[in-house]
Scaffold this motif. Structure first.
Motif, PDB file in Angstrom:
ATOM      1  N   LEU A  27     -59.240  20.643   3.762  1.00  0.00           N
ATOM      2  CA  LEU A  27     -59.673  20.469   5.154  1.00  0.00           C
ATOM      3  C   LEU A  27     -61.069  19.855   5.266  1.00  0.00           C
ATOM      4  N   THR A  28     -61.183  18.927   6.176  1.00  0.00           N
ATOM      5  CA  THR A  28     -62.476  18.317   6.494  1.00  0.00           C
ATOM      6  C   THR A  28     -63.370  19.378   7.142  1.00  0.00           C
ATOM      7  N   PRO A  29     -64.650  19.468   6.753  1.00  0.00           N
ATOM      8  CA  PRO A  29     -65.521  20.463   7.395  1.00  0.00           C
ATOM      9  C   PRO A  29     -65.641  20.184   8.903  1.00  0.00           C
ATOM     10  N   PRO A  30     -65.649  21.236   9.723  1.00  0.00           N
ATOM     11  CA  PRO A  30     -65.680  21.042  11.173  1.00  0.00           C
ATOM     12  C   PRO A  30     -66.857  20.210  11.667  1.00  0.00           C
ATOM     13  N   CYS A  31     -68.011  20.300  10.955  1.00  0.00           N
ATOM     14  CA  CYS A  31     -69.152  19.506  11.443  1.00  0.00           C
ATOM     15  C   CYS A  31     -68.847  18.016  11.303  1.00  0.00           C
ATOM     16  N   ALA A  32     -68.146  17.624  10.247  1.00  0.00           N
ATOM     17  CA  ALA A  32     -67.799  16.208  10.077  1.00  0.00           C
ATOM     18  C   ALA A  32     -66.789  15.788  11.152  1.00  0.00           C
ATOM     19  N   THR A  33     -65.884  16.697  11.478  1.00  0.00           N
ATOM     20  CA  THR A  33     -64.892  16.401  12.521  1.00  0.00           C
ATOM     21  C   THR A  33     -65.594  16.128  13.856  1.00  0.00           C
ATOM     22  N   LEU A  34     -66.545  17.009  14.204  1.00  0.00           N
ATOM     23  CA  LEU A  34     -67.243  16.860  15.485  1.00  0.00           C
ATOM     24  C   LEU A  34     -68.112  15.608  15.522  1.00  0.00           C
ATOM     25  N   VAL A  35     -68.871  15.417  14.458  1.00  0.00           N
ATOM     26  CA  VAL A  35     -69.798  14.269  14.427  1.00  0.00           C
ATOM     27  C   VAL A  35     -69.009  12.962  14.454  1.00  0.00           C
ATOM     28  N   ASP A  36     -67.923  12.884  13.679  1.00  0.00           N
ATOM     29  CA  ASP A  36     -67.140  11.642  13.640  1.00  0.00           C
ATOM     30  C   ASP A  36     -66.423  11.398  14.967  1.00  0.00           C
ATOM     31  N   ALA A  37     -66.011  12.476  15.623  1.00  0.00           N
ATOM     32  CA  ALA A  37     -65.408  12.315  16.950  1.00  0.00           C
ATOM     33  C   ALA A  37     -66.435  11.722  17.902  1.00  0.00           C
ATOM     34  N   ALA A  38     -67.620  12.324  17.924  1.00  0.00           N
ATOM     35  CA  ALA A  38     -68.652  11.858  18.858  1.00  0.00           C
ATOM     36  C   ALA A  38     -69.067  10.425  18.539  1.00  0.00           C
ATOM     37  N   ALA A  39     -69.284  10.150  17.250  1.00  0.00           N
ATOM     38  CA  ALA A  39     -69.760   8.813  16.863  1.00  0.00           C
ATOM     39  C   ALA A  39     -68.757   7.735  17.254  1.00  0.00           C
ATOM     40  N   THR A  40     -67.466   8.000  17.035  1.00  0.00           N
ATOM     41  CA  THR A  40     -66.468   6.964  17.344  1.00  0.00           C
ATOM     42  C   THR A  40     -66.261   6.830  18.854  1.00  0.00           C
ATOM     43  N   LEU A  41     -66.312   7.953  19.571  1.00  0.00           N
ATOM     44  CA  LEU A  41     -66.173   7.864  21.036  1.00  0.00           C
ATOM     45  C   LEU A  41     -67.295   7.012  21.629  1.00  0.00           C
ATOM     46  N   ILE A  42     -68.507   7.195  21.085  1.00  0.00           N
ATOM     47  CA  ILE A  42     -69.645   6.405  21.581  1.00  0.00           C
ATOM     48  C   ILE A  42     -69.468   4.942  21.160  1.00  0.00           C
ATOM     49  N   ALA A  43     -69.044   4.738  19.900  1.00  0.00           N
ATOM     50  CA  ALA A  43     -68.916   3.363  19.384  1.00  0.00           C
ATOM     51  C   ALA A  43     -67.882   2.545  20.155  1.00  0.00           C
ATOM     52  N   VAL A  44     -66.773   3.174  20.555  1.00  0.00           N
ATOM     53  CA  VAL A  44     -65.736   2.411  21.270  1.00  0.00           C
ATOM     54  C   VAL A  44     -66.010   2.374  22.783  1.00  0.00           C
ATOM     55  N   GLY A  45     -67.087   2.991  23.200  1.00  0.00           N
ATOM     56  CA  GLY A  45     -67.451   2.960  24.631  1.00  0.00           C
ATOM     57  C   GLY A  45     -66.689   3.944  25.486  1.00  0.00           C
ATOM     58  N   ALA A  46     -66.026   4.919  24.830  1.00  0.00           N
ATOM     59  CA  ALA A  46     -65.244   5.890  25.610  1.00  0.00           C
ATOM     60  C   ALA A  46     -66.111   7.049  26.094  1.00  0.00           C
ATOM     61  N   ALA A  47     -67.280   7.246  25.478  1.00  0.00           N
ATOM     62  CA  ALA A  47     -68.202   8.302  25.928  1.00  0.00           C
ATOM     63  C   ALA A  47     -69.554   7.658  26.219  1.00  0.00           C
ATOM     64  N   GLN A  48     -70.119   8.050  27.334  1.00  0.00           N
ATOM     65  CA  GLN A  48     -71.440   7.528  27.707  1.00  0.00           C
ATOM     66  C   GLN A  48     -72.448   8.670  27.645  1.00  0.00           C
ATOM     67  N   PRO A  49     -73.121   8.835  26.502  1.00  0.00           N
ATOM     68  CA  PRO A  49     -74.046   9.967  26.363  1.00  0.00           C
ATOM     69  C   PRO A  49     -75.249   9.825  27.277  1.00  0.00           C
ATOM     70  N   LEU A  50     -75.790  10.988  27.679  1.00  0.00           N
ATOM     71  CA  LEU A  50     -77.015  10.990  28.481  1.00  0.00           C
ATOM     72  C   LEU A  50     -78.201  10.981  27.535  1.00  0.00           C
ATOM     73  N   PRO A  51     -79.275  10.253  27.885  1.00  0.00           N
ATOM     74  CA  PRO A  51     -80.454  10.288  27.025  1.00  0.00           C
ATOM     75  C   PRO A  51     -81.031  11.687  26.973  1.00  0.00           C
ATOM     76  N   SER A  52     -81.581  12.050  25.814  1.00  0.00           N
ATOM     77  CA  SER A  52     -82.195  13.361  25.630  1.00  0.00           C
ATOM     78  C   SER A  52     -83.222  13.611  26.744  1.00  0.00           C
ATOM     79  N   GLY A  53     -83.237  14.847  27.259  1.00  0.00           N
ATOM     80  CA  GLY A  53     -84.159  15.163  28.362  1.00  0.00           C
ATOM     81  C   GLY A  53     -83.477  15.128  29.703  1.00  0.00           C
ATOM     82  N   CYS A  54     -82.297  14.503  29.773  1.00  0.00           N
ATOM     83  CA  CYS A  54     -81.553  14.468  31.038  1.00  0.00           C
ATOM     84  C   CYS A  54     -80.529  15.599  31.054  1.00  0.00           C
ATOM     85  N   ALA A  55     -80.322  16.190  32.216  1.00  0.00           N
ATOM     86  CA  ALA A  55     -79.235  17.158  32.371  1.00  0.00           C
ATOM     87  C   ALA A  55     -78.029  16.432  32.929  1.00  0.00           C
ATOM     88  N   ALA A  56     -76.821  17.002  32.688  1.00  0.00           N
ATOM     89  CA  ALA A  56     -75.595  16.319  33.123  1.00  0.00           C
ATOM     90  C   ALA A  56     -75.564  16.099  34.625  1.00  0.00           C
TER      91      ALA A  56
END
Ligand SMILES: NC(=O)c1ccc[n+]([C@@H]2O[C@H](COP(=O)([O-])OP(=O)(O)OC[C@H]3O[C@@H](n4cnc5c(N)ncnc54)[C@H](OP(=O)(O)O)[C@@H]3O)[C@@H](O)[C@H]2O)c1
Length: 337
Positions: A300-329
């Motif tokens: 099994l892939t460690p859960p931290c790698a699963t989460l980080v790779d999910a987030a990284a790819t979502l951002i890379a393909v433009g499916a997630a638009q992260p807020l800059p640090s310091g901003c609330a949702a």
């Protein structure tokens, strides 16, 4: 000549990774989709087909249409049946969840039975939802849920129609496989996260990490698994002659608040990842995941790698638009005023 395999619901999150791994191994993959006209649902598959050694064919098939899978399954060696609605909120439980899950499964199994001369094994994508319904009944072992457990508590009325659809569909599949003499193996993932291949983020899996990355607090305490492990388990379940029965693919315990917030924050310090309230998270170990490790050779892939790779790819393909640090949702509305 390359072996032919069928993947139903090829446009889905889990199926995308499965198609990728099968193409990488050189198979000729016949992927079924509801409509070839939905270009945004299949663009990533076409790109995979161009980049990887195997050959990709796409065919239209609908779970609810009898005979829809007959021609595509002819001549295939393995049939991977992943297609099923993975949604929680539906208008009509029977029409939108139970029927496509159960009738779809019987259509696919019937097609495989008609093609028994070539089909060596069917691999069904079931779910831990077919093992337990929100922990309503204790595991038969008395401690951890395992492949020996069956969800007998979920109903449409108690808000677990999706769980019910998976339990009914898996039972239907085992009955039909036995009646028609088909060799079948079922893969039972827990909540699947990990890298996305498509910019489509309308599924529940992509939506969970997208929400975190976009600064919305997570709800619930999912026990996760990695989409790469789920796909690898499907491939091993088809190829290993000794594979049989059900295989859970899952971490043993829910992800923790520190994993979600700290790991994502450490990897993406530039983004506003929200706090996850520790009080709401119950991180007891619940699942015995040892069978897939023992018999399918899964690591099994460690859960931290699963989460980080999910987030990284979502951002890379433009499916997630992260807020800059310091901003609330919820800062956007005030900023406009
Ligand atoms: N993701 C998880 O956390 C998880 C966990 C355990 C088990 N599973 C199982 O894994 C499988 C794939 O799930 P996923 O997460 O990849 O979900 P997904 O991205 O929503 O994919 C579902 C697939 O099923 C297809 N589908 C739905 N209704 C259909 C119909 N009436 N006719 C033909 N195709 C239909 C969808 O087609 P469209 O692209 O046209 O919508 C899509 O290809 C499902 O069997 C699900 O129950 C998922």
């Amino acid at each position: 000549m390359a072996e032919v395999v069928v993947v139903t619901g090829a446009s889905g999150f889990v199926a995308g990774e499965l198609v990728k791994q099968l193409l990488a191994k050189g198979y000729t993959v016949r992927g079924t989709v509801r409509s070839l006209g939905s270009v945004y649902k299949v663009a990533h598959l076409i790109a995979l087909g161009q980049a990887l050694p195997g050959t990709l064919e796409l065919h239209e098939a609908d779970l609810l249409q009898e005979g829809s899978f007959d021609s595509v399954v002819q001549g295939a060696r393995y049939v991977f049946h992943t297609a099923s609605p993975f949604v929680i909120q539906v208008e009509d439980t029977q029409r939108d969840l139970i029927d496509p899950a159960v009738k779809g499964t019987s259509n696919v199994l019937a097609a495989a039975a008609k093609a028994k001369a070539s089909v060596k094994r069917v691999v069904l994508t079931s779910s831990v939802a077919a093992v337990h319904g929100e922990y309503a009944a204790p595991p038969v072992s008395g401690s951890l849920y395992s492949e020996a457990d069956w969800n007998e508590t979920s109903t449409a009325e108690n808000g677990q129609a999706y769980h019910l659809s998976k339990a009914l569909a898996e039972r239907e599949a085992w009955e039909l496989a036995e009646a028609s003499g088909l060799d079948m193996v079922a893969i039972l993932p827990n909540f699947v996260l990990g890298p996305v291949l498509s910019s489509r983020a309308d599924g529940l899996s992509a939506g969970f990490v997208k929400g975190l990355v976009e600064g919305k607090a997570a709800e619930g305490t999912p026990i996760i698994c990695d989409v790469r492990d789920v796909a690898a388990a499907h491939v091993a379940a088809a190829e290993l002659p000794a594979a049989s029965g059900r295989y859970i693919v899952s971490q043993r315990a829910p992800i923790t608040p520190s994993l979600v917030a700290e790991v994502l924050r450490a990897r993406f310090p530039e983004f506003a990842i929200p706090d996850v309230p520790p009080g709401e998270w119950d991180v007891r170990e619940r699942i015995d995941n040892s069978r897939a490790e023992r018999e399918l050779g899964l690591r099994l892939t460690p859960p931290c790698a699963t989460l980080v790779d999910a987030a990284a790819t979502l951002i890379a393909v433009g499916a997630a638009q992260p807020l800059p640090s310091g901003c609330a949702a919820d800062a956007g509305a005030e900023a406009v005023v």
